[in-house]
Design an enzyme around this catalytic site. Structure first.
Site, PDB file in Angstrom:
ATOM      1  N   HIS A 147      -9.811  56.738 -28.318  1.00 49.78           N
ATOM      2  CA  HIS A 147      -9.840  56.805 -29.783  1.00 49.78           C
ATOM      3  C   HIS A 147      -8.681  56.047 -30.421  1.00 49.78           C
ATOM      4  CE1 HIS A 147      -7.144  60.426 -29.255  1.00 49.78           C
ATOM      5  NE2 HIS A 147      -6.588  59.904 -30.326  1.00 49.78           N
ATOM      6  N   ASP A 177     -12.153  60.206 -23.064  1.00 54.90           N
ATOM      7  CA  ASP A 177     -11.259  59.617 -24.065  1.00 54.90           C
ATOM      8  C   ASP A 177     -10.141  58.811 -23.401  1.00 54.90           C
ATOM      9  OD1 ASP A 177     -10.362  58.926 -26.542  1.00 54.90           O
ATOM     10  OD2 ASP A 177      -9.466  60.865 -27.037  1.00 54.90           O
ATOM     11  N   GLY A 248      -0.065  60.065 -33.383  1.00 57.92           N
ATOM     12  CA  GLY A 248       0.676  58.910 -32.895  1.00 57.92           C
ATOM     13  C   GLY A 248       1.090  59.077 -31.442  1.00 57.92           C
ATOM     14  N   ASN A 249       1.104  60.342 -30.954  1.00 62.52           N
ATOM     15  CA  ASN A 249       1.382  60.595 -29.540  1.00 62.52           C
ATOM     16  C   ASN A 249       0.166  60.352 -28.656  1.00 62.52           C
ATOM     17  OD1 ASN A 249       3.705  62.877 -30.560  1.00 62.52           O
ATOM     18  ND2 ASN A 249       4.168  61.673 -28.735  1.00 62.52           N
ATOM     19  N   SER A 250      -1.007  60.176 -29.255  1.00 67.26           N
ATOM     20  CA  SER A 250      -2.226  59.991 -28.463  1.00 67.26           C
ATOM     21  C   SER A 250      -2.069  58.844 -27.472  1.00 67.26           C
ATOM     22  CB  SER A 250      -3.411  59.678 -29.385  1.00 67.26           C
ATOM     23  OG  SER A 250      -4.053  60.841 -29.780  1.00 67.26           O
ATOM     24  N   GLY A 306     -28.958  65.525 -10.705  1.00 66.11           N
ATOM     25  CA  GLY A 306     -30.317  65.600 -11.235  1.00 66.11           C
ATOM     26  C   GLY A 306     -30.834  67.011 -11.386  1.00 66.11           C
ATOM     27  N   VAL A 307     -30.008  67.921 -11.923  1.00 65.18           N
ATOM     28  CA  VAL A 307     -30.444  69.295 -12.172  1.00 65.18           C
ATOM     29  C   VAL A 307     -29.897  69.765 -13.515  1.00 65.18           C
ATOM     30  CG1 VAL A 307     -30.610  69.981  -9.748  1.00 65.18           C
ATOM     31  CG2 VAL A 307     -28.433  70.232 -10.952  1.00 65.18           C
ATOM     32  N   ILE A 309     -28.319  73.232 -15.134  1.00 60.08           N
ATOM     33  CA  ILE A 309     -27.680  74.413 -14.556  1.00 60.08           C
ATOM     34  C   ILE A 309     -27.149  75.339 -15.638  1.00 60.08           C
ATOM     35  CG2 ILE A 309     -27.048  73.365 -12.357  1.00 60.08           C
ATOM     36  CD1 ILE A 309     -24.338  72.683 -13.511  1.00 60.08           C
TER      37      ILE A 309
END
Length: 511
Positions: A147, A177, A248-250, A306-307, A309
């Site tokens: 982001h 992310d 801003g720490n992202s 492919g299930v 759950i």
């Protein structure tokens, strides 16, 4: 459950700014040790100390900050945004003249839907946003949040030394992310390495570095407040920390006392947009695998079983005769790897690739980490006995959106059973419910409000297709399954319920 309106989960990225900021960055050059390490392709590590060896709070974090900071970067992105060109008179909010000008399409006032003047003149502006990141290889590979750079026209990276370099996106993954960038440098760059986030314990000291609120290089410390937090993503595994994390720490690193990155700072929980001591860092054991795939392929390549759950509740475990409420219960097996291997709806997956499956979230993460196209051992509980299956995993990115199969219909009259009024599903009723006209089962016409069925969320319009792990085509079928459960001494019976076509298992008492 209603959540208080004052709680907001925010990304820790910088706000989009229409005016360029001039943050203060540290201008000291990288220490000789840092450049020597880069030249020798060695990661930066924490200096040896008694506090580090004992994993206790040091008298100062200064040595650790000085050691790893050359690998931490500030990221500035630039993008083009369009906004209405406001040219109308400035009137107080709520003024009756606002409605007058709006109704007659005066430029600068938003119009009602369908008004030909609704989209007035648009103006393109340059927008800046700020974030953080860290270098993970001497040849310029940088990790940050997706982001932070999503939608950017240009990306610039500023190092602790003050050096600025343009960066390009190598790959990104919106599910975790995570994004990786690359910069070209004439000299090797100091870098840090990932640590084992599974070794982090609640109470361990951590150090967060980054660019909060565009103020430039900044350090904050705290402890690991919690582990294995899930917010909203399928692959979430967040470390919660009280180290100050702000917008801003992202994308910035969360270090342990060894100078290893054990998390990528991603989000905060806050009523006002600022740090209140609840920050979230995506665990390094998740991030490092994504980074390896993005660097090699430019995209993720996750395993696919492919299930569909759901969790195994205590009621479900009791109805199936399981000792513990563990594992992941299979509610549907569309065409795919699991179906090819013989897995069935109603199976409980208890083991995957040699390890125990704790719950659905654990299974999803482990399947995603498994190699695509390779066969893995899967253990399921079926009819009270373990069954070993060999499943060749597919690739999730190519398989998203697969559907389920169809069954036949039946006719009979309505009847009251286990707190519900049920009737056979006819093609006409199926059409009204928006499910396959060929679906077989019993449609719920009403639910007694004080019944166990109501407590477990059943409602009119649900369709019961299985009971006791056997198909039900009539009311007699359901009655027979209930009698069998009682004769076996069970307190509940497991039924498969489909709502809008989506399956789930529910344990209903039969006493």
């Amino acid at each position: 459950m209603n959540r208080p309106a004052s709680r907001h989960l925010l990304t820790a990225s910088g706000l989009a700014l229409l005016v360029a900021l001039t943050p203060v960055f540290a201008q000291e050059p990288a220490t000789p040790d840092a450049q020597d390490a880069a030249n020798n392709n060695q990661p930066l590590v924490a200096p040896d100390s008694h506090a580090r060896q004992q994993q206790v709070m040091p008298e100062s974090f200064a040595d650790l900050v000085e050691k790893v900071s050359p690998a931490v970067v500030n990221i500035t992105t630039t993008s083009t945004v369009s906004s209405p060109l406001a040219r109308g008179p400035q009137l107080p909010e709520g003024s009756p003249f606002s409605d007058l000008f709006r109704d007659f399409g005066f430029p600068g006032f938003p119009q009602s839907e369908g008004n030909p003047f609704e989209r007035g003149p648009q103006r393109e502006q340059r927008s800046n946003a700020l974030g953080s990141g860290f270098v993970v290889s001497s040849d310029g590979l940088i990790v940050t949040n997706n982001h932070v750079i999503d939608g950017a026209d240009a990306i610039e990276v500023e190092f602790y030394s003050g050096q600025r370099l343009p960066a390009k996106v190598i790959g990104k993954d919106d599910k975790t992310d995570v994004a990786i960038l690359r910069v070209e440098s004439d000299t090797p760059l100091p870098f840090v390495q990932f640590g084992d986030s599974d070794k982090a314990r609640v109470g361990d000291w951590v150090l967060a570095l980054g660019n909060p609120l565009g103020q430039g290089f900044s350090a904050s410390t705290g402890i690991v407040s919690a582990r294995n937090r899930a917010l909203s993503g399928t692959y979430d595994d967040f470390i919660q920390t009280d180290a100050a994390i702000n917008r801003g720490n992202s994308g910035g690193p969360l270090f342990n006392l060894d100078g290893e990155v054990i998390g990528v700072n991603t989000a905060i929980l806050s009523p006002n947009g600022g740090s209140i001591g609840i920050g979230f860092s995506m665990a390094s054991n998740v991030v490092s695998k994504v980074v390896d795939q993005l660097e090699e392929f430019g995209e993720t390549r996750r395993g696919w079983l492919g299930v569909k759950i759901q969790p195994v509740t205590q009621d479900i475990a009791e109805s199936l005769g399981l000792a513990d409420a563990k594992g992941a219960m299979v509610t549907d097996v569309p065409a795919g790897p699991a179906a090819d291997a013989g897995m069935k709806a109603g199976d409980v997956i208890t083991g995957f690739d040699g390890g125990e499956v704790k719950d659905p979230r654990d299974l999803v993460r482990r399947v995603a980490d498994a190699p695509v196209g390779e066969a893995v051992d899967v253990t399921v509980q079926r009819d009270g006995e373990p069954v070993e299956l060999k499943v060749t995993l597919g690739r999730r990115e190519l398989a998203e959106g697969t559907g389920s199969g169809k069954v036949d219909s039946a006719e009979e009259t309505a009847s009251d059973l286990i707190g519900m009024t049920l009737a056979p599903l006819t093609p006409e009723i199926a059409a009204e419910l928006g499910v396959s006209r060929d679906m077989q089962g019993l449609v719920v016409q009403s639910v007694e409000p004080t019944s166990a069925a109501a407590d477990r969320g059943l409602a009119a319009g649900d369709v019961i297709t299985e009971a006791g792990q056997q198909p039900v085509a009539s009311l007699a079928d359901l009655e027979a399954r209930i009698d069998e459960a009682r004769e076996a001494g069970r307190k509940s019976i497991l039924v498969m319920v489909r709502r809008a076509g989506e399956p789930r298992f529910v344990a209903l008492p039969v006493e």
